[in-house]
Design an enzyme around this catalytic site. Sequence first.
Site, mmCIF file in Angstrom:
data_model
loop_
_atom_site.group_PDB
_atom_site.id
_atom_site.type_symbol
_atom_site.label_atom_id
_atom_site.label_comp_id
_atom_site.label_asym_id
_atom_site.label_seq_id
_atom_site.Cartn_x
_atom_site.Cartn_y
_atom_site.Cartn_z
ATOM 1 N N ASN A 55 0.820 -0.964 -0.034
ATOM 2 C CA ASN A 55 -0.063 -0.105 0.145
ATOM 3 C C ASN A 55 0.837 1.282 -0.048
ATOM 4 O OD1 ASN A 55 -1.739 1.990 0.725
ATOM 5 N ND2 ASN A 55 -2.188 1.310 2.732
ATOM 6 N N TRP A 56 1.064 1.856 -1.069
ATOM 7 C CA TRP A 56 1.956 3.028 -1.186
ATOM 8 C C TRP A 56 1.390 4.312 -0.675
ATOM 9 C CZ3 TRP A 56 4.093 2.719 -7.009
ATOM 10 C CH2 TRP A 56 4.894 1.729 -7.159
ATOM 11 N N LYS A 57 0.157 4.404 -0.217
ATOM 12 C CA LYS A 57 -0.288 5.591 0.324
ATOM 13 C C LYS A 57 -0.256 6.755 -0.577
ATOM 14 C CE LYS A 57 -0.083 3.234 4.809
ATOM 15 N NZ LYS A 57 0.098 3.479 6.018
ATOM 16 N N GLU B 251 -5.384 -5.078 10.364
ATOM 17 C CA GLU B 251 -4.197 -3.933 10.853
ATOM 18 C C GLU B 251 -4.561 -3.331 11.973
ATOM 19 O OE1 GLU B 251 -2.398 -2.892 6.713
ATOM 20 O OE2 GLU B 251 -4.102 -1.391 7.313
ATOM 21 N N SER C 255 3.576 -2.272 10.273
ATOM 22 C CA SER C 255 4.890 -2.345 10.535
ATOM 23 C C SER C 255 5.361 -3.700 9.849
ATOM 24 C CB SER C 255 5.356 -1.913 11.928
ATOM 25 O OG SER C 255 4.930 -0.665 12.132
ATOM 26 N N GLU D 225 -6.697 4.626 7.628
ATOM 27 C CA GLU D 225 -6.424 6.182 7.511
ATOM 28 C C GLU D 225 -7.624 6.839 6.801
ATOM 29 O OE1 GLU D 225 -2.749 5.608 5.492
ATOM 30 O OE2 GLU D 225 -1.707 5.175 7.494
ATOM 31 N N GLY E 72 5.026 1.320 4.473
ATOM 32 C CA GLY E 72 6.209 1.871 4.551
ATOM 33 C C GLY E 72 7.358 0.995 3.767
ATOM 34 N N GLY F 294 2.614 2.168 10.750
ATOM 35 C CA GLY F 294 3.569 3.048 10.543
ATOM 36 C C GLY F 294 4.105 3.602 12.049
ATOM 37 N N HIS G 276 -9.359 1.340 4.766
ATOM 38 C CA HIS G 276 -8.246 1.429 5.531
ATOM 39 C C HIS G 276 -8.365 2.226 6.666
ATOM 40 C CE1 HIS G 276 -4.019 2.572 6.471
ATOM 41 N NE2 HIS G 276 -3.681 1.430 5.843
HETATM 42 P P1 PGA Z 1 2.726 0.225 7.560
HETATM 43 O O1 PGA Z 1 1.484 0.526 6.921
HETATM 44 O O2 PGA Z 1 3.371 -1.064 6.833
HETATM 45 O O3 PGA Z 1 3.738 1.244 7.224
HETATM 46 O O4 PGA Z 1 3.108 0.066 9.116
HETATM 47 C C1 PGA Z 1 0.450 -0.516 6.792
HETATM 48 C C2 PGA Z 1 -0.694 -0.244 6.172
HETATM 49 O O5 PGA Z 1 -1.332 1.009 6.786
HETATM 50 O O6 PGA Z 1 -1.398 -0.738 5.371
#
Ligand code: PGA
Length: 255
Positions: free
Chosen positions: A15-17, A173, A219, A103, A241, A179, A101
């Site tokens: 997931n590149w966000k 998640e 993470s 976010e 990330g 993150g 997600h």
């Molecule tokens: P992260 O993000 O690997 O940077 O913790 C995971 C995600 O939000 O899908």
Amino acid sequence: MADTSRLRKPVIAGNWKMYKTQREARDFFAEFQPLVAAATHCEIVVAPTFTALAASVEAAKGSAIGIAAQDVYWASEGAFTGEVSPRMLVEAGCRAVIIGHSERRQFFGETDESANRKVKAAVAAGLTPILCVGELLAEREAGDTQSVLERQFRGSLAALTTAEFSRIIMAYEPVWAIGTGRTATPEIAAEAHKFLRDLAARSFSAKDAASLRILYGGSVKPENIKGLMAQAEIDGALVGGASLDARQFAAIVNY
Ligand code: PGA
């Protein structure tokens, strides 16, 4: 290495966000593809931003890498400024879409109800939804993890037929692990996955529950992927990330 003992084919998704321009996406695939060319033990998915989707589809052409979007709207077209429909994603070459997600839930008003509409519309258009669920730190500390997961599961998957349900992938998640560098231990993740799978068995069928892929996210790094994948309940990873770096993401794919 091909792990033939698994019931379900693992999925490693990036997931590149809100990272990477089209040029950066092309550079990523040029470096990434040769590193994962031999990987047949899992499905590989990358979710770029909307503007980098077409360039990513083009760059990944001829490889086994599937391109996903990070969100979608449920209507097929209309006066919905700023939104993108499932059929537009299909036309752009997407196979999957991340939905719900944390976010999106935290910053953009996503609810279980909106996620539910998106899941149904995505499935109807032929996309594979990657539906995200997960508890906040305060919820875990209050002992509410299971009730939160159950609420999100029931709300986001409400009124799905078993045929529709069989098309989805889930991602667990825990928000406190995203993150933050704080990964859930493989045991904590596996316990949540088992809880979700039991819910799937009760809400849909034992067969659908047994074939449901549940990815862990939060993470995930080259250093911890092996331990996570050693859990039979963990069917892959949703990586933020560490998916931005071709070498790191390839190391996760090639766990
Ligand atoms: P992260 O993000 O690997 O940077 O913790 C995971 C995600 O939000 O899908």
